[in-house]
Enzyme design. Structure first.
Site, PDB file in Angstrom:
ATOM      1  N   ASP A 105       0.833  -1.195   0.000  1.00  0.00           N
ATOM      2  CA  ASP A 105       0.000   0.000   0.000  1.00  0.00           C
ATOM      3  C   ASP A 105       0.871   1.250   0.000  1.00  0.00           C
ATOM      4  OD1 ASP A 105      -2.334   1.460   0.042  1.00  0.00           O
ATOM      5  OD2 ASP A 105      -3.208   0.339   1.695  1.00  0.00           O
ATOM      6  N   GLU A 108       2.933   5.323  -3.594  1.00  0.00           N
ATOM      7  CA  GLU A 108       3.207   6.701  -3.987  1.00  0.00           C
ATOM      8  C   GLU A 108       3.305   7.430  -2.640  1.00  0.00           C
ATOM      9  OE1 GLU A 108      -0.507   6.062  -2.765  1.00  0.00           O
ATOM     10  OE2 GLU A 108       0.228   5.082  -4.564  1.00  0.00           O
ATOM     11  N   ASP A 188      -8.110   3.819  -3.900  1.00  0.00           N
ATOM     12  CA  ASP A 188      -9.240   3.906  -2.974  1.00  0.00           C
ATOM     13  C   ASP A 188     -10.383   4.677  -3.629  1.00  0.00           C
ATOM     14  OD1 ASP A 188      -7.565   2.592  -1.264  1.00  0.00           O
ATOM     15  OD2 ASP A 188      -6.974   4.368  -0.154  1.00  0.00           O
TER      16      ASP A 188
END
Length: 282
Positions: A105, A108, A188
Site C-alpha cells: 500500500d 506513492e 481507494d
C-alpha cells in the site's frame, strides 16, 4: 477462495508500517494460522508499507543505517542497501511464518491532497503532490518509487526461495514494473455508478501500457459519504442495507469476473476486507 488479505494494523499498537505480527492477536502464526489456512488450499496476503512510525525495530534499523528519507518515516527505496534491509525485515517478521503474498500500500509515498471538502483540479493535485514529494526526492525520481520498492521485494523473496511465486498487489505502477510480479489496483475509489463506469476505461488504458495485471476494489473502498472529505464520496450511507448499493455491488462483481484478479473489497463499515483471487497462485 484462493486468498485472504490481512490489511493494515497487523502490527502491534501504533507501530504503523512495522513488518511483524502482533503477538497477542497472532500468538502462533505458523501452526495455528498458516498451516491451517494452507490445509484449506488458501493463501494469505499481508499489507506492508514503505512508511514506518518511530518506536519500532523496523524504523530504528532504517534510521541507524541512514536509509530514511527526509520525512524520517519513508525508507529510501532508491538505495540498494535500504531495499535489502526492508526485505530482511519483511522476511523475518512475515514471510518466514509462511505468508504468501504482499499488499504494498501507499507506494506513492507522498500524498498531500487527501484533505478538504473540495476536490482540487487535476493540475492543482499534481502541483500539491509534486511539491510535497520534492521536499524529499528529486522530481525526476518521484514516480519511479513503486518500481524500486517492487524490485526490492521481488529480488529479496527470490533470493530467499524459488518455490513460491512473488505476488505483489500494489497501489502504484511505473513502466516495466510488472517484471517484479506486481498487480496494480486502481486505488481507494468511491461507490457510485460514475466511478464504476470510469473503471472500464481506466483498466483498458493501463493495460495498453503493457501492465495487464490490473484490478480494482469490487464494491469500491469509500462506500459512504463524508462531505468534509472530497474523496470520501460514496453514495450509500447505509452500506449493504441500501438495496441500491447491493445492485451496484453485483454489477461491479460481474465486471470483476473479466479481470485477471477477481478481488472483492468489503470495507469501511460495510463488512470487513476480503480478497478473492483466481489463477495467480496456480
Amino acid at each position: 477462495m484462493d486468498c485472504i488479505v490481512l490489511d493494515w494494523r497487523s502490527w502491534t499498537g501504533e507501530l504503523w508500517g512495522q513488518k511483524t505480527l502482533d503477538p497477542e492477536r497472532f500468538p502462533d502464526p505458523d501452526a495455528n494460522m498458516m498451516e491451517q489456512l494452507h490445509a484449506l488450499k488458501s493463501k494469505l496476503m499481508v499489507s506492508i508499507w514503505p512508511i514506518m512510525n518511530s518506536g519500532g525495530d523496523n524504523h530504528r534499523e532504517m534510521d541507524e543505517n541512514g536509509y530514511l528519507l527526509g520525512n524520517q518515516a519513508t525508507y529510501d527505496a532508491f538505495q540498494e542497501g535500504a531495499r535489502q534491509l526492508y526485505w530482511q525485515q519483511a522476511n523475518a517478521g512475515l514471510f518466514s511464518h509462511g505468508i504468501d503474498a504482499w499488499l504494498c500500500d501507499c507506494t506513492e509515498p507522498f500524498e498531500a491532497d487527501w484533505k478538504g471538502a473540495v476536490k482540487p483540479e487535476p493540475e492543482q493535485r499534481m502541483l500539491i503532490n509534486t511539491g510535497e514529494a520534492k521536499s524529499y526526492l528529486d522530481p525526476e525520481y518521484i514516480n519511479a518509487y513503486s518500481l524500486l520498492h517492487s524490485k526490492g521485494i521481488y529480488e529479496g523473496q527470490r533470493s530467499t526461495t524459488d518455490s513460491k511465486r512473488v505476488v505483489n498487489l500494489t497501489r502504484s505502477a511505473y513502466a516495466g514494473q510488472h517484471r517484479y510480479g506486481t498487480i496494480t489496483w486502481s486505488g481507494d475509489i468511491a461507490a457510485n455508478w460514475d466511478t464504476l463506469k470510469k473503471q472500464i476505461a481506466d483498466g483498458l488504458n493501463i493495460c495498453v501500457t503493457g501492465s495487464p495485471y490490473w484490478t480494482f476494489d469490487i464494491g469500491a473502498f469509500f462506500v459512504q459519504n463524508k462531505p468534509e472529505l472530497w474523496f470520501w464520496n460514496g453514495d450509500f450511507d447505509k452500506g449493504v442495507d441500501d438495496l441500491g448499493y447491493r445492485e451496484l455491488y453485483v454489477r461491479w462483481f460481474q465486471l470483476g469476473a473479466f479481470l485477471p484478479m477477481f478481488r472483492s473489497s468489503l470495507t469501511h463499515n460495510v463488512f470487513s476486507y476480503v480478497f478473492i483471487e483466481r489463477q495467480w497462485f496456480k
